[in-house]
Design an enzyme around this catalytic site. Sequence first.
Site, PDB file in Angstrom:
ATOM      1  N   SER A 127       0.832  -1.205   0.000  1.00  0.00           N
ATOM      2  CA  SER A 127       0.000   0.000   0.000  1.00  0.00           C
ATOM      3  C   SER A 127       0.865   1.253   0.000  1.00  0.00           C
ATOM      4  O   SER A 127       1.971   1.258   0.556  1.00  0.00           O
ATOM      5  CB  SER A 127      -0.900   0.004   1.246  1.00  0.00           C
ATOM      6  OG  SER A 127      -1.520   1.256   1.426  1.00  0.00           O
ATOM      7  N   TYR A 152      -2.382  -0.469  10.038  1.00  0.00           N
ATOM      8  CA  TYR A 152      -2.537  -1.022   8.688  1.00  0.00           C
ATOM      9  C   TYR A 152      -1.250  -0.855   7.888  1.00  0.00           C
ATOM     10  O   TYR A 152      -0.750  -1.807   7.279  1.00  0.00           O
ATOM     11  CB  TYR A 152      -3.697  -0.330   7.973  1.00  0.00           C
ATOM     12  CG  TYR A 152      -3.781  -0.638   6.498  1.00  0.00           C
ATOM     13  CD1 TYR A 152      -4.111  -1.914   6.055  1.00  0.00           C
ATOM     14  CD2 TYR A 152      -3.523   0.350   5.537  1.00  0.00           C
ATOM     15  CE1 TYR A 152      -4.179  -2.202   4.698  1.00  0.00           C
ATOM     16  CE2 TYR A 152      -3.589   0.065   4.187  1.00  0.00           C
ATOM     17  CZ  TYR A 152      -3.916  -1.215   3.779  1.00  0.00           C
ATOM     18  OH  TYR A 152      -3.968  -1.506   2.433  1.00  0.00           O
TER      19      TYR A 152
END
Length: 333
Positions: A127, A152
């Site tokens: 990501s 995350y």
Amino acid sequence: MKYLITGVAGFIGYHLAIKLLNHGHEIVGIDNLNNYYDINLKIARLNLLKNYSKFYFIKTNISNKNKILKIFNKYNFQRVIHLASQVGVRYSLKNPFSYINTNIIGYLNILEGCRYNKIEHLLYASSSSVYGLNNKLPFSTSDSSDHPISIYAITKKTNELMSHNYSYLYKIPSTGLRFFTVYGPWGRPDMALFKFTKAILEGKNIDIYNYGKMYRDFTYIDDIIEVIFRLQKIIPSIHSNDIINDKSLINNLVPYNIYNIGNRNPIKLIKFVNILENELGIHAQKNMLPIQPGDVINTHADTSKLYNIINFEPTIDIKKGIKFFVDWYRKFY
């Protein structure tokens, strides 16, 4: 060829499976069909995939080590595309343990399956969140990603380190995909475009963080899928890696690479909302709010390395992409 796609009922997993199936490949897809967002959307995607004779679905959780290793042993995959993940920056503030269990322990099970089954190429979802507090724009894969600001993002950075280790120790060719903001038909309900569209059509207010002064490198799903489709054919070798620089001895020892997967054309959030309003023909009622913990202000992908290697540039601009999403949303709902 035979592929394993994890998270196959998810947004990117569904579109990628369709692409590979349409090219005649065989897909074993796994997904736990959790309720992080509307499970009916996942089932609808899955039902379309089940129309293909070369698609096989297994409902399981990637954190189930024994089940995952049995799947690897049974099917003899040639390539693995790992997209299963607990996603969402803000949700990671509420439920951090689910990110460790799925994104780290689950990914370790995938790596172990690759280790013992001679996988030709492993691609996995990372990501743009890994760039965290990095304030140099555009983001380059050679930039520091040592200061993530959400659980995350930490798990995604950990995935990259785990992949590097397994590529080094066991010579598993691996390619990391640092996705920027992906959008389009069949998108996730927790993402901005879906949430805004739903709320505006229902006459509800929308929350706009940092007073709309954030920039996101929105990338249309078809462009994302074309990138993955081309990259899965480009298998890293111990002589092809250039993640730090071409002359680094380290890079000649590891069949490993990482790419930014973005559009390299960031859009200001408030402009994004204005385009959506024009497409819907409705003025949105806006709650202008401060930035939320874990959010980054700007994302901007340096994709020069990627597009040079695969000979491809994104083709869908933001206005066209939003129109395609809205058309799908109206038809589906």
